[in-house]
Motif scaffolding. Structure first.
Motif, PDB file in Angstrom:
ATOM      1  N   GLU A 174       0.822  -1.216   0.000  1.00 50.43           N
ATOM      2  CA  GLU A 174       0.000   0.000   0.000  1.00 50.43           C
ATOM      3  C   GLU A 174       0.853   1.263   0.000  1.00 50.43           C
ATOM      4  N   ARG A 175       0.318   2.290  -0.646  1.00 45.22           N
ATOM      5  CA  ARG A 175       0.950   3.613  -0.633  1.00 45.22           C
ATOM      6  C   ARG A 175       0.197   4.487   0.363  1.00 45.22           C
ATOM      7  N   PHE A 176       0.945   5.068   1.271  1.00 44.00           N
ATOM      8  CA  PHE A 176       0.352   5.910   2.303  1.00 44.00           C
ATOM      9  C   PHE A 176       0.426   7.367   1.857  1.00 44.00           C
ATOM     10  N   ARG A 177      -0.428   7.680   0.882  1.00 41.65           N
ATOM     11  CA  ARG A 177      -0.542   9.025   0.316  1.00 41.65           C
ATOM     12  C   ARG A 177      -1.955   9.524   0.559  1.00 41.65           C
ATOM     13  N   PRO A 178      -2.113  10.839   0.774  1.00 36.72           N
ATOM     14  CA  PRO A 178      -3.461  11.376   0.929  1.00 36.72           C
ATOM     15  C   PRO A 178      -4.349  10.970  -0.249  1.00 36.72           C
ATOM     16  N   GLY A 179      -5.561  10.517   0.117  1.00 38.49           N
ATOM     17  CA  GLY A 179      -6.528  10.089  -0.884  1.00 38.49           C
ATOM     18  C   GLY A 179      -6.531   8.594  -1.140  1.00 38.49           C
ATOM     19  N   GLU A 180      -5.464   7.897  -0.748  1.00 38.02           N
ATOM     20  CA  GLU A 180      -5.400   6.436  -0.926  1.00 38.02           C
ATOM     21  C   GLU A 180      -6.203   5.761   0.179  1.00 38.02           C
ATOM     22  N   TYR A 181      -6.585   4.515  -0.068  1.00 34.56           N
ATOM     23  CA  TYR A 181      -7.348   3.731   0.899  1.00 34.56           C
ATOM     24  C   TYR A 181      -6.533   2.531   1.347  1.00 34.56           C
ATOM     25  N   VAL A 182      -6.652   2.196   2.646  1.00 33.97           N
ATOM     26  CA  VAL A 182      -6.000   1.018   3.209  1.00 33.97           C
ATOM     27  C   VAL A 182      -7.019   0.280   4.061  1.00 33.97           C
ATOM     28  N   ARG A 211     -12.040  -3.248   7.986  1.00 36.72           N
ATOM     29  CA  ARG A 211     -12.555  -1.903   7.705  1.00 36.72           C
ATOM     30  C   ARG A 211     -11.578  -1.173   6.791  1.00 36.72           C
ATOM     31  N   THR A 212     -12.122  -0.261   6.011  1.00 42.48           N
ATOM     32  CA  THR A 212     -11.320   0.527   5.084  1.00 42.48           C
ATOM     33  C   THR A 212     -11.173   1.948   5.619  1.00 42.48           C
ATOM     34  N   PHE A 213      -9.961   2.474   5.493  1.00 43.54           N
ATOM     35  CA  PHE A 213      -9.631   3.808   5.973  1.00 43.54           C
ATOM     36  C   PHE A 213      -9.017   4.612   4.838  1.00 43.54           C
ATOM     37  N   ARG A 214      -9.289   5.895   4.836  1.00 49.07           N
ATOM     38  CA  ARG A 214      -8.725   6.810   3.827  1.00 49.07           C
ATOM     39  C   ARG A 214      -7.558   7.544   4.454  1.00 49.07           C
ATOM     40  N   VAL A 215      -6.439   7.598   3.735  1.00 49.38           N
ATOM     41  CA  VAL A 215      -5.294   8.377   4.198  1.00 49.38           C
ATOM     42  C   VAL A 215      -5.642   9.843   3.993  1.00 49.38           C
ATOM     43  N   ILE A 216      -5.651  10.600   5.081  1.00 46.14           N
ATOM     44  CA  ILE A 216      -6.012  12.010   5.051  1.00 46.14           C
ATOM     45  C   ILE A 216      -4.772  12.880   4.892  1.00 46.14           C
ATOM     46  N   THR A 217      -3.753  12.596   5.707  1.00 45.87           N
ATOM     47  CA  THR A 217      -2.493  13.336   5.628  1.00 45.87           C
ATOM     48  C   THR A 217      -1.323  12.366   5.799  1.00 45.87           C
ATOM     49  N   ALA A 218      -0.201  12.752   5.243  1.00 48.93           N
ATOM     50  CA  ALA A 218       1.066  12.019   5.425  1.00 48.93           C
ATOM     51  C   ALA A 218       2.149  13.088   5.430  1.00 48.93           C
ATOM     52  N   THR A 219       2.474  13.544   6.629  1.00 46.43           N
ATOM     53  CA  THR A 219       3.364  14.686   6.804  1.00 46.43           C
ATOM     54  C   THR A 219       4.742  14.235   7.279  1.00 46.43           C
TER      55      THR A 219
END
Length: 124
Positions: A95-103, A113-121
């Motif tokens: 998985e890519r942990f970029r905003p907008g991606e889902y994991v 459960r599915t989660f959306r990456v909101i931020t990756a700072t």
């Protein structure tokens, strides 16, 4: 290696048709240049790889990002306890942990459960 502070919020599902900003995870993890978890850097920086699970009004759970036999990634909250309570990331190595991606995460109750990456700072 870049250590990142990643916020993931619950995506739409049957219990939360609009998703939820009050349910999710905050993860500190080393990411490579493709925004995937960097296993080699994780190995040398394990103590920094933390996770916080926030779930509505429940008390936050604090744990670590761990690597299970076979290479699966999981969140482990009871450092000296039972691995049966771990929450396992579905294909986190890919998985890519970029905003907008889902994991997806298999939680302690067995629910996927599915989660959306909101931020990756980037953390400095």
């Amino acid at each position: 290696m870049t250590m990142k502070h990643i916020r993931m919020e619950l995506a739409r599902d049957q219990d939360f048709p609009q998703g939820s900003r009050q349910h999710g995870y905050i993860l500190m993890a080393p990411l490579d240049n493709m925004d995937r978890i960097d296993a080699a850097e994780w190995k040398t920086n394990r103590e920094k790889c933390r996770v916080t699970r926030f779930w509505g009004s429940d008390e936050h759970e604090i744990g670590h990002l761990v690597r299970k036999p076979g290479g699966a990634w999981a969140f482990h909250y009871d450092i000296h306890g039972n691995e049966d309570d771990d929450e396992t990331g579905y294909r986190f190595g890919d998985e890519r942990f970029r905003p907008g991606e889902y994991v997806s995460i298999r939680e302690q109750d067995g629910e996927m459960r599915t989660f959306r990456v909101i931020t990756a700072t980037e953390v400095r």
